[in-house]
Design an enzyme around this catalytic site. Structure first.
Site, short mmCIF file in Angstrom:
data_model
loop_
_atom_site.label_atom_id
_atom_site.label_comp_id
_atom_site.label_asym_id
_atom_site.label_seq_id
_atom_site.Cartn_x
_atom_site.Cartn_y
_atom_site.Cartn_z
N GLU A 1 -4.43 -0.32 -7.07
CA GLU A 1 -4.06 0.08 -5.70
C GLU A 1 -2.62 -0.35 -5.51
OE1 GLU A 1 -5.96 1.76 -3.83
OE2 GLU A 1 -8.04 1.23 -4.19
N LEU A 2 -1.70 0.60 -5.62
CA LEU A 2 -0.28 0.22 -5.64
C LEU A 2 0.40 0.61 -4.32
CD1 LEU A 2 0.33 1.22 -9.35
CD2 LEU A 2 -0.49 -0.94 -8.42
N GLU B 1 9.62 2.94 -1.38
CA GLU B 1 8.76 2.38 -0.34
C GLU B 1 9.55 1.35 0.46
OE1 GLU B 1 5.59 -0.22 -1.71
OE2 GLU B 1 4.34 0.45 -0.05
N TRP C 1 -0.38 -10.66 -0.96
CA TRP C 1 -0.35 -11.55 0.19
C TRP C 1 -0.48 -10.81 1.52
CZ3 TRP C 1 3.34 -9.24 2.87
CH2 TRP C 1 4.29 -8.53 2.15
N CYS D 1 0.44 -1.14 2.78
CA CYS D 1 0.62 -0.04 1.83
C CYS D 1 0.37 1.30 2.50
CB CYS D 1 -0.29 -0.23 0.62
SG CYS D 1 -1.98 -0.52 1.09
P1 NAP Z 1 3.36 -7.84 -6.27
O1 NAP Z 1 4.59 -8.57 -6.52
O2 NAP Z 1 3.01 -6.73 -7.18
O3 NAP Z 1 2.19 -8.92 -6.23
C1 NAP Z 1 0.85 -8.56 -6.18
C2 NAP Z 1 0.07 -9.47 -7.10
O4 NAP Z 1 0.42 -9.16 -8.44
C3 NAP Z 1 0.38 -10.95 -6.89
O5 NAP Z 1 -0.81 -11.67 -7.10
C4 NAP Z 1 1.39 -11.23 -7.98
O6 NAP Z 1 1.40 -12.57 -8.39
C5 NAP Z 1 0.90 -10.35 -9.09
N1 NAP Z 1 1.92 -9.93 -10.05
C6 NAP Z 1 3.23 -9.70 -9.81
N2 NAP Z 1 3.84 -9.33 -10.94
C7 NAP Z 1 2.90 -9.33 -11.92
C8 NAP Z 1 2.91 -9.03 -13.31
N3 NAP Z 1 4.02 -8.65 -13.94
N4 NAP Z 1 1.77 -9.14 -14.01
C9 NAP Z 1 0.64 -9.52 -13.39
N5 NAP Z 1 0.55 -9.82 -12.08
C10 NAP Z 1 1.67 -9.72 -11.35
O7 NAP Z 1 3.29 -7.17 -4.82
P2 NAP Z 1 3.30 -7.90 -3.42
O8 NAP Z 1 4.70 -8.27 -3.16
O9 NAP Z 1 2.28 -9.00 -3.39
O10 NAP Z 1 2.78 -6.75 -2.41
C11 NAP Z 1 3.61 -5.72 -2.01
C12 NAP Z 1 3.36 -4.47 -2.83
O11 NAP Z 1 1.96 -4.25 -3.02
C13 NAP Z 1 3.84 -3.24 -2.09
O12 NAP Z 1 4.42 -2.37 -3.02
C14 NAP Z 1 2.59 -2.62 -1.51
O13 NAP Z 1 2.61 -1.28 -1.21
C15 NAP Z 1 1.57 -2.93 -2.54
N6 NAP Z 1 0.27 -3.00 -1.89
C16 NAP Z 1 -0.61 -1.99 -2.13
C17 NAP Z 1 -1.85 -1.97 -1.50
C18 NAP Z 1 -2.86 -0.88 -1.75
O14 NAP Z 1 -3.97 -1.01 -1.33
N7 NAP Z 1 -2.52 0.18 -2.42
C19 NAP Z 1 -2.17 -2.99 -0.62
C20 NAP Z 1 -1.25 -4.01 -0.40
C21 NAP Z 1 -0.02 -4.00 -1.04
P3 NAP Z 1 2.59 -13.58 -7.93
O15 NAP Z 1 2.47 -13.71 -6.45
O16 NAP Z 1 2.25 -14.83 -8.66
O17 NAP Z 1 3.86 -12.95 -8.36
#
Ligand code: NAP
Length: 454
Positions: free
Chosen positions: A227-228, A358, A129, A261
């Site tokens: 990309e985590l 983080e 998001w 990130c």
């Molecule tokens: P998130 O909870 O991992 O959600 C990201 C996406 O993954 C959402 O679409 C989510 O769906 C889905 N998801 C969550 N748990 C899952 C699972 N067990 N299996 C499959 N899909 C799953 O992370 P976030 O809260 O959206 O974003 C914050 C994190 O992302 C931070 O750690 C940040 O550093 C990282 N991030 C990294 C980058 C990069 O480029 N490296 C960029 C942006 C963000 P739901 O919404 O339906 O749970």
């Protein structure tokens, strides 16, 4: 039911019915059919459509920016900039995809031998998001230009953005089922990966989501790009110019209300610079204006959700409990919405969440290093390896540290880390693997095929 809630006010914006298993199968099959035809199209035709997508983004910038700010709370100025950047990535690949994927002759004993970059098929993108448009376009522009189709499973709280992006591709003239949104929760993603038509998966998100997706895809031998998260170190060396470094550090820590990130997260400051750095840094952080993200002059909006805001606050509390000094912020404001103020933690050490984990919000962790070598050691003392920056007046030293000593996917000297369509982007370690953007990104979802003609 998936819900969008305005994080500035806590008010419900919209609800969306989730797709059923049958609907998902139908969408994936239609997407696979669309891809088979798309694969036959030439670069000129793909390019025209991608340029049309860029034009739609520019024409409807204000509408999309308001949608982004409403759903996840970033200051409106930054939402507009995000939409502009999406247009740029579309234009970049419209212009360069053909060259990036041109056949590459390799001299051998054959009459002709070369590499051809062929599409993989349907690629599933699981997206976060925090940059609800940019994360999707930086994946989709190269993936579609390479001849693939895309399925988007967006974060559950930004369904409106997902639908708007789908409409951009349709209006731009792409085949109707080439880019489709799947309205499903994270837990359902495994079932989608299991569909035989899905050939590869890309995730931008957290480490736990990365592990879950990579495990499922790995068991089925499907390619992944991850990309985590990151805990980017910004190194203030003994000869750094603080007057120019500090504003860059503040901007990098607080862009997107701290939820990026590649935001600066650990400020590793050499002892001789520490007192002055803290003074300047805390002063600049204090000046930031937190408030209604739809107003133009605002620097910090709400955090994306109360759940994530509370997790951030817990990390701050735990770091203070373990000995960190809170110089600014650190208290949850008593108001509706998921707000968190600019916060500065000094005296951060190993064993504190602010050092080891983080911090996804406007919280700066300042860590003292004895000298430049110690700063490099601390920078590399992390499970993450996404970005890093080094501040020094000595270009040669900066280049040496950036290129040879820092363990990260990128390292900038005297500048904040940003993503750029021209440059590869991605991490190592717990920050993931694979690359997006540049020629490296478009080749990730291709079959790098050897053709050998005797
Ligand atoms: P998130 O909870 O991992 O959600 C990201 C996406 O993954 C959402 O679409 C989510 O769906 C889905 N998801 C969550 N748990 C899952 C699972 N067990 N299996 C499959 N899909 C799953 O992370 P976030 O809260 O959206 O974003 C914050 C994190 O992302 C931070 O750690 C940040 O550093 C990282 N991030 C990294 C980058 C990069 O480029 N490296 C960029 C942006 C963000 P739901 O919404 O339906 O749970």
């Amino acid at each position: 039911m998936l819900t969008s809630v305005n994080p500035a006010t806590g008010e419900l914006i919209a609800t969306y019915a989730e797709h059923t298993a049958g609907e998902i199968t139908d969408i994936v099959e239609r997407t696979a059919d669309a891809q088979r035809l798309w694969e036959e199209s030439d670069f000129a035709g793909r390019s025209e459509k991608m340029k049309a997508a860029a034009a739609i983004l520019r024409n409807r910038k204000e509408q999309f920016a308001r949608l982004i700010t409403g759903e996840m709370g970033k200051p409106i100025r930054q939402s507009r900039a995000e939409v502009d950047k999406c247009a740029r990535v579309c234009e970049h690949y419209a212009l360069h995809a053909k060259d990036y994927l041109a056949n590459e002759p390799i001299p051998t004993e054959a009459t002709q031998s070369y590499i051809a970059y062929r599409p993989l098929g349907v690629v599933l993108a699981v997206m976060p998001w925090n940059f609800p448009f940019w994360q999707v376009f930086r994946f989709a522009a190269p993936a579609l230009m390479a001849g693939n189709a895309a399925l988007l499973k967006h974060a559950s709280n930004v369904c409106g953005s997902a639908q708007a992006i789908e409409s951009v591709f349709i209006e731009a003239g792409f085949p109707r089922d080439l880019f489709r949104v799947l309205k499903v929760r994270g837990e359902k993603v495994g079932e989608v990966i299991g569909n035989q038509h899905v050939k590869a998966v890309t995730l931008t998100g957290s480490v736990p989501a990365g592990r879950a997706i990579a495990s499922k895809a790995g068991a089925l031998l499907k390619k992944t790009v991850l990309e985590l998260g990151g805990s980017d170190p910004y190194l203030i060396l003994e000869d750094a110019d603080l007057e120019s470094a500090v504003p860059i550090c503040v901007r990098s820590r607080t862009i997107n209300s701290g939820q990026s990130c590649i935001a600066a997260k650990r400020f590793i400051v050499t002892s001789s610079q520490l007192d002055r750095f803290l003074e300047l840094f805390a002063r600049e952080m204090e000046r930031l204006r937190m408030g209604d993200p739809t107003e133009d002059g605002v620097d910090i909006g709400p955090q994306s959700s109360e759940r994530l805001r509370d997790e951030l606050h817990q990390q701050v509390r735990s770091s203070i409990h373990r000995g960190a000094r809170c110089l600014l912020g650190g208290e949850v404001p008593r108001q509706k919405g998921s707000w968190y103020p600019p916060t500065v933690l000094a005296g951060v050490k190993a064993g504190m969440p602010a050092y080891d984990e983080e911090l996804f919000g406007p919280v700066a962790a300042v860590i003292e290093a004895r000298d430049d070598a110690d700063a490099v050691r601390i920078a590399n003392d992390s499970v993450f390896g996404l970005g890093a920056a080094v501040f020094t007046r000595h270009e040669g030293r900066g280049r040496h540290i950036a290129e040879k000593l820092i363990n990260a996917g990128c390292c900038f000297v005297n500048e904040m880390v940003v993503s750029d369509p021209r440059l590869p982007f991605g991490g190592i370690g717990d920050s993931g693997y694979g690359r997006e953007l540049s020629y490296a990104g478009i080749r990730e979802f291709t079959n790098i095929k050897t053709v050998y003609i005797k």
